[in-house]
Design an enzyme around this catalytic site. Structure first.
Site, PDB file in Angstrom:
ATOM      1  N   ASP A 347       0.829  -1.220   0.000  1.00 49.87           N
ATOM      2  CA  ASP A 347       0.000   0.000   0.000  1.00 49.87           C
ATOM      3  C   ASP A 347       0.858   1.262   0.000  1.00 49.87           C
ATOM      4  O   ASP A 347       0.496   2.267  -0.597  1.00 49.87           O
ATOM      5  CB  ASP A 347      -0.902   0.022   1.239  1.00 49.87           C
ATOM      6  CG  ASP A 347      -1.858  -1.158   1.252  1.00 49.87           C
ATOM      7  OD1 ASP A 347      -2.460  -1.424   0.211  1.00 49.87           O
ATOM      8  OD2 ASP A 347      -1.976  -1.810   2.306  1.00 49.87           O
ATOM      9  N   GLY A 348       2.000   1.186   0.710  1.00 45.97           N
ATOM     10  CA  GLY A 348       2.871   2.354   0.807  1.00 45.97           C
ATOM     11  C   GLY A 348       3.391   2.769  -0.561  1.00 45.97           C
ATOM     12  O   GLY A 348       3.591   3.955  -0.833  1.00 45.97           O
ATOM     13  N   ASN A 417      -4.714   8.571   1.629  1.00 49.46           N
ATOM     14  CA  ASN A 417      -5.208   7.948   2.863  1.00 49.46           C
ATOM     15  C   ASN A 417      -5.820   8.977   3.803  1.00 49.46           C
ATOM     16  O   ASN A 417      -7.007   8.982   4.028  1.00 49.46           O
ATOM     17  CB  ASN A 417      -4.066   7.257   3.611  1.00 49.46           C
ATOM     18  CG  ASN A 417      -3.966   5.781   3.274  1.00 49.46           C
ATOM     19  OD1 ASN A 417      -4.782   5.258   2.525  1.00 49.46           O
ATOM     20  ND2 ASN A 417      -2.966   5.119   3.822  1.00 49.46           N
ATOM     21  N   ASP A 447      -5.248  13.106  21.594  1.00 48.85           N
ATOM     22  CA  ASP A 447      -3.966  13.022  20.883  1.00 48.85           C
ATOM     23  C   ASP A 447      -4.041  13.669  19.506  1.00 48.85           C
ATOM     24  O   ASP A 447      -3.019  14.022  18.935  1.00 48.85           O
ATOM     25  CB  ASP A 447      -3.547  11.557  20.731  1.00 48.85           C
ATOM     26  CG  ASP A 447      -2.858  11.053  21.985  1.00 48.85           C
ATOM     27  OD1 ASP A 447      -2.730  11.847  22.936  1.00 48.85           O
ATOM     28  OD2 ASP A 447      -2.467   9.878  22.020  1.00 48.85           O
TER      29      ASP A 447
HETATM   30  N1  LIG Z   1      -1.554   3.290  14.141  1.00 50.94           N
HETATM   31  C1  LIG Z   1      -1.624   3.081  12.830  1.00 50.94           C
HETATM   32  O1  LIG Z   1      -2.313   2.212  12.330  1.00 50.94           O
HETATM   33  C2  LIG Z   1      -0.833   3.960  11.917  1.00 50.94           C
HETATM   34  C3  LIG Z   1       0.089   4.881  12.410  1.00 50.94           C
HETATM   35  C4  LIG Z   1       0.771   5.678  11.512  1.00 50.94           C
HETATM   36  C5  LIG Z   1       0.523   5.554  10.138  1.00 50.94           C
HETATM   37  N2  LIG Z   1      -0.367   4.631   9.698  1.00 50.94           N
HETATM   38  C6  LIG Z   1      -0.706   4.507   8.276  1.00 50.94           C
HETATM   39  O2  LIG Z   1       0.410   4.312   7.485  1.00 50.94           O
HETATM   40  C7  LIG Z   1       0.173   5.004   6.284  1.00 50.94           C
HETATM   41  C8  LIG Z   1       1.451   5.209   5.570  1.00 50.94           C
HETATM   42  O3  LIG Z   1       1.779   3.957   5.027  1.00 50.94           O
HETATM   43  P1  LIG Z   1       3.282   3.611   4.647  1.00 50.94           P
HETATM   44  O4  LIG Z   1       3.261   2.283   3.964  1.00 50.94           O
HETATM   45  O5  LIG Z   1       3.899   4.767   3.999  1.00 50.94           O
HETATM   46  O6  LIG Z   1       3.910   3.473   6.074  1.00 50.94           O
HETATM   47  P2  LIG Z   1       4.426   2.173   6.805  1.00 50.94           P
HETATM   48  O7  LIG Z   1       5.539   1.569   6.034  1.00 50.94           O
HETATM   49  O8  LIG Z   1       4.627   2.549   8.232  1.00 50.94           O
HETATM   50  O9  LIG Z   1       3.191   1.161   6.691  1.00 50.94           O
HETATM   51  C9  LIG Z   1       1.981   1.321   7.367  1.00 50.94           C
HETATM   52  C10 LIG Z   1       1.113   0.112   7.167  1.00 50.94           C
HETATM   53  O10 LIG Z   1      -0.183   0.577   6.853  1.00 50.94           O
HETATM   54  C11 LIG Z   1      -0.663  -0.158   5.744  1.00 50.94           C
HETATM   55  N3  LIG Z   1      -1.547   0.692   4.968  1.00 50.94           N
HETATM   56  C12 LIG Z   1      -1.246   1.857   4.360  1.00 50.94           C
HETATM   57  N4  LIG Z   1      -2.323   2.318   3.725  1.00 50.94           N
HETATM   58  C13 LIG Z   1      -3.312   1.417   3.938  1.00 50.94           C
HETATM   59  C14 LIG Z   1      -4.666   1.347   3.534  1.00 50.94           C
HETATM   60  N5  LIG Z   1      -5.228   2.306   2.821  1.00 50.94           N
HETATM   61  N6  LIG Z   1      -5.404   0.296   3.933  1.00 50.94           N
HETATM   62  C15 LIG Z   1      -4.853  -0.681   4.678  1.00 50.94           C
HETATM   63  N7  LIG Z   1      -3.593  -0.665   5.111  1.00 50.94           N
HETATM   64  C16 LIG Z   1      -2.829   0.374   4.735  1.00 50.94           C
HETATM   65  C17 LIG Z   1       0.562  -0.547   4.963  1.00 50.94           C
HETATM   66  O11 LIG Z   1       0.259  -1.687   4.183  1.00 50.94           O
HETATM   67  C18 LIG Z   1       1.552  -0.824   6.041  1.00 50.94           C
HETATM   68  O12 LIG Z   1       1.430  -2.151   6.466  1.00 50.94           O
HETATM   69  C19 LIG Z   1      -0.471   6.276   6.713  1.00 50.94           C
HETATM   70  O13 LIG Z   1      -1.198   6.877   5.672  1.00 50.94           O
HETATM   71  C20 LIG Z   1      -1.351   5.790   7.828  1.00 50.94           C
HETATM   72  O14 LIG Z   1      -2.639   5.475   7.385  1.00 50.94           O
HETATM   73  C21 LIG Z   1      -1.039   3.841  10.556  1.00 50.94           C
HETATM   74  N1  LIG Z   2       9.447   4.276  -4.903  1.00 49.66           N
HETATM   75  C1  LIG Z   2       9.564   4.608  -3.634  1.00 49.66           C
HETATM   76  N2  LIG Z   2      10.455   5.539  -3.228  1.00 49.66           N
HETATM   77  C2  LIG Z   2      10.584   5.878  -1.931  1.00 49.66           C
HETATM   78  N3  LIG Z   2       9.868   5.304  -0.950  1.00 49.66           N
HETATM   79  C3  LIG Z   2       8.957   4.379  -1.289  1.00 49.66           C
HETATM   80  C4  LIG Z   2       8.761   3.976  -2.649  1.00 49.66           C
HETATM   81  N4  LIG Z   2       7.795   3.029  -2.672  1.00 49.66           N
HETATM   82  C5  LIG Z   2       7.420   2.852  -1.406  1.00 49.66           C
HETATM   83  N5  LIG Z   2       8.107   3.646  -0.565  1.00 49.66           N
HETATM   84  C6  LIG Z   2       7.978   3.729   0.886  1.00 49.66           C
HETATM   85  O1  LIG Z   2       8.334   2.461   1.419  1.00 49.66           O
HETATM   86  C7  LIG Z   2       7.513   2.182   2.546  1.00 49.66           C
HETATM   87  C8  LIG Z   2       7.009   0.744   2.475  1.00 49.66           C
HETATM   88  O2  LIG Z   2       6.271   0.560   1.304  1.00 49.66           O
HETATM   89  P1  LIG Z   2       5.143  -0.541   1.203  1.00 49.66           P
HETATM   90  O3  LIG Z   2       3.974  -0.227   2.059  1.00 49.66           O
HETATM   91  O4  LIG Z   2       4.845  -0.716  -0.236  1.00 49.66           O
HETATM   92  O5  LIG Z   2       5.852  -1.794   1.752  1.00 49.66           O
HETATM   93  P2  LIG Z   2       5.368  -2.729   2.912  1.00 49.66           P
HETATM   94  O6  LIG Z   2       5.131  -1.911   4.126  1.00 49.66           O
HETATM   95  O7  LIG Z   2       6.335  -3.819   2.996  1.00 49.66           O
HETATM   96  O8  LIG Z   2       4.013  -3.250   2.278  1.00 49.66           O
HETATM   97  P3  LIG Z   2       2.694  -3.759   2.996  1.00 49.66           P
HETATM   98  O9  LIG Z   2       1.636  -2.807   2.550  1.00 49.66           O
HETATM   99  O10 LIG Z   2       2.521  -5.114   2.434  1.00 49.66           O
HETATM  100  O11 LIG Z   2       2.869  -3.723   4.473  1.00 49.66           O
HETATM  101  C9  LIG Z   2       6.416   3.230   2.549  1.00 49.66           C
HETATM  102  O12 LIG Z   2       6.654   4.131   3.606  1.00 49.66           O
HETATM  103  C10 LIG Z   2       6.533   3.947   1.258  1.00 49.66           C
HETATM  104  O13 LIG Z   2       6.276   5.336   1.360  1.00 49.66           O
END
Ligand SMILES: NC(=O)c1ccc[n+]([C@@H]2O[C@H](COP(=O)([O-])OP(=O)(O)OC[C@H]3O[C@@H](n4cnc5c(N)ncnc54)[C@H](O)[C@@H]3O)[C@@H](O)[C@H]2O)c1
Ligand SMILES: Nc1ncnc2c1ncn2[C@@H]1O[C@H](COP(=O)(O)OP(=O)(O)OP(=O)(O)O)[C@@H](O)[C@H]1O
Length: 576
Positions: A347-348, A417, A447
């Protein structure tokens, strides 16, 4: 000690009787009575020393309770006066902004464009204008026509009612007429806005005009496509507008909210952008295979990020055909070159992809890492038609206290998001005043607060107790983070509102806004964050369709409502 317990202590009669007998009815105090009184007091002190003190304590605690009540009322009064004052201030600001707007009429659009679009290049803004102006024109013409039709219909109904016979047929005919007119309006919007949704224009790559390089000299054309709404499982080629009928006072709607959207290519896609999660070996391997296949088998132009191009070249010098950009400012032109974005990651990575497009976003095909069958999948995507989900984004603007009006903002953020306003590193409660359009909603003390899209409803908002919402339901989720209140339930607001979150002047600490978990911005006292639905959704390709994909993601990704199935044996209703 509860008040009822105090009362019951009061009702103990013995002490009261002995004290009252020390006071003769005529009020004179003789020596005998003094003697009796002293004796009584002595007895009292000897027998029940605590009971006498209790009375005073009771009196004292009641007095304290009265004082506490008065203090609480004063505090409540102060809080509501503050809220009212804040609301009046907001109204005053709004009025002032309107006045300024009236004065500067004509300049505002330029002002907005200056802030949002003319940042990178004049070319870009011209492209936008070229697209926007005809649509604004048709929108206005359409609005005017609809208004005229509605007025005519009202006049017709009014005269029919006056004559005592409401001719339903005539009303129906005028309905049909208006539908026909609407349809003809649609058809006249050639090339610009068909069925209410943009179809891509075929664009020329402007860089190729100036570049002498033979490879880049050829005209790159963006594939055009058409979006249509699926109707009862069948691909209805036209989107029918919702029809609201007011016949005989009964309101009926023929169709509601958005249906499954289908994307059909009208010309073949030619350019693909691949975005990958960094530092992942499996992603790197998949990327190498995919780039080769797209180029060699599908003859497509492939763009990747500069980091990925370096990785590919380290793999093999054959990858020199892969295109990238040198300067981040070139990213703002990508949407004019790229037909399809492929993400390799979770998703990230989709969030990352969306964040690269500050305006229109090409269709995104998200690939998880277990995609062994990427060839079949991409084949069917390139062939089309594909089901897509239009994921709405929020447009967030920070308005500083010192700003003259609410158009004077810093660079806006688009989030897929959510935007989070929290206490950051501060240990104090955040204090946030929230308004929906012009109405005061509440003060968040906790918070923080999450303003989430429906796509983001399964992310942070979910963790904070918000509901999970199907991504095609248009709305803004208003979810508090650890509110210090027993009654603060999350809300879902309609998609057309503007939410304004303000840090009050009497706040003990600043707040921090973050956008899809990135880019923290400090919000000092008096600063505000404005949030409304952005006009550029993120189209993501579905594996099956929006609903199927949503349910699968909450089952597989979040293990929603996972419970051991109840065994068959055991008591049953008929045994009762
Ligand atoms: N307490 C929490 O749950 C918490 C805290 C901080 C941020 N987040 C989420 O993390 C997002 C950023 O994601 P990232 O991947 O850059 O950071 P990250 O690498 O910390 O991953 C956060 C997790 O959230 C999941 N996630 C992200 N968007 C999602 C969605 N729309 N539906 C279901 N799961 C989702 C990702 O798959 C990942 O496992 C923020 O937009 C926020 O929604 C969650
Ligand atoms: N092309 C990119 N350049 C820089 N950062 C990236 C790029 N693609 C993803 N990221 C960052 O890497 C982090 C992890 O990405 P992603 O959620 O895809 O992996 P994951 O956490 O292993 O996946 P999952 O959703 O299965 O938990 C996110 O914070 C996202 O913003």
């Amino acid at each position: 000690m509860s008040p009822s317990k105090l009362d019951s202590t009061d009702s103990f009669g013995h002490e009261e009787a002995s004290v009252s007998c020390s006071k003769p009815e005529n009020g004179c105090v003789d020596s005998l009575s003094i003697f009796h009184s002293e004796k009584a007091v002595e007895e009292l002190l000897q027998q029940t020393p605590v009971a006498g003190m209790d009375e005073h304590l009771i009196e004292f605690s009641e007095a304290l309770r009265t004082v506490a009540k008065a203090l609480r009322r004063a505090a409540e009064g102060k809080a509501s006066a503050q809220a009212e004052a804040a609301e009046w201030k907001w109204r005053y600001e709004l009025e002032r902004t309107r006045n300024i707007q009236m004065e500067q009429k004509g300049n505002n659009n330029c002002e907005m464009l200056r802030h949002w679009w003319i940042r990178s290049s004049l070319d870009n803004a011209m492209d936008m204008l070229r697209i926007m102006l005809p649509c604004l024109f048709f929108w206005e013409v359409g609005k005017e026509q609809n208004k005229r039709i509605a007025e005519a219909r009202m006049a017709e109904q009014f005269s029919a009612e006056k004559n005592g016979d409401l001719d339903c047929e005539r009303v129906k005919n005028s309905d049909n007429q208006s539908m026909l007119q609407n349809e003809s309006n649609e058809h006249s919007e050639t090339g610009c806005m068909k069925h209410g949704i943009w179809s891509h224009e075929v664009l020329r790559d402007r860089e190729s005009d100036s570049n002498s390089n033979a490879d880049r000299n050829k005209i790159m054309r963006k594939a055009s496509f058409k979006l249509s709404w699926w109707c009862n499982g069948e691909n209805g080629d036209q989107h029918k507008h919702d029809i609201v009928s007011f016949e005989r006072g009964n309101i009926t709607t023929a169709e509601r909210s958005s249906k499954q959207i289908s994307l059909k290519w009208e010309s073949d896609p030619q350019t693909v952008l691949i975005l990958t999660k960094p530092n992942s070996v499996s992603v790197r391997i998949l990327c190498v295979q995919m780039v080769r296949w797209l180029r060699e088998r599908k003859k497509l132009n492939v763009y990747v990020e500069p980091r990925v191009k370096v990785e590919l070249l380290a793999e093999s010098s054959n990858f020199s055909y892969v295109q990238t950009w040198k300067d981040d400012s070139e990213i703002s032109h990508l949407h004019m070159k790229v037909d399809l974005v492929i993400t390799l990651g979770g998703d990230g990575t989709v969030l990352w992809a969306a964040s690269m497009f500050k305006g229109p976003v090409p269709p995104i095909v998200p690939f998880s890492l277990d995609s062994e069958h990427f060839k079949d999948c991409l084949d069917s995507v390139l062939r089309g038609p594909i089901s897509i989900t239009l994921r709405h984004r929020l447009l967030c603007r920070v308005v500083r206290d010192a700003a003259k009006n609410e158009y004077e903002t810093e660079e806006p953020f688009l989030v897929l998001n959510e935007v989070t306003i929290d206490r950051g590193i501060s240990s104090y409660l955040t204090n946030l005043e929230c308004y929906c359009d012009n109405s005061f909603v509440t003060c968040v003390q906790g918070d923080g607060l999450i303003l989430s899209t429906t796509s983001g409803s399964t992310a942070y908002s979910l963790a904070a107790g918000g509901s999970m919402v199907h991504p095609q339901v248009p709305g803004i989720l208003f979810t508090p983070i650890c509110p210090h209140s027993l009654s603060f339930r999350p809300l879902i607001l309609p998609e057309h509102v503007t939410v304004r979150i303000m840090v009050p002047f009497n706040s003990r600490s600043p707040a921090w806004a973050s956008f899809d978990g990135k880019d923290r911005k400090l919000l000092a006292a008096g600063d505000a964050l404005l949030c409304s639905m952005a006009p550029w959704p993120v189209p993501t390709a579905c594996q099956v369709d929006s609903t199927n994909d949503f349910l699968r993601s909450i089952h597989d990704g979040l293990h929603w409502n996972l419970r051991k199935t109840q065994s068959f044996d055991g008591p049953r209703d008929r045994d009762l």
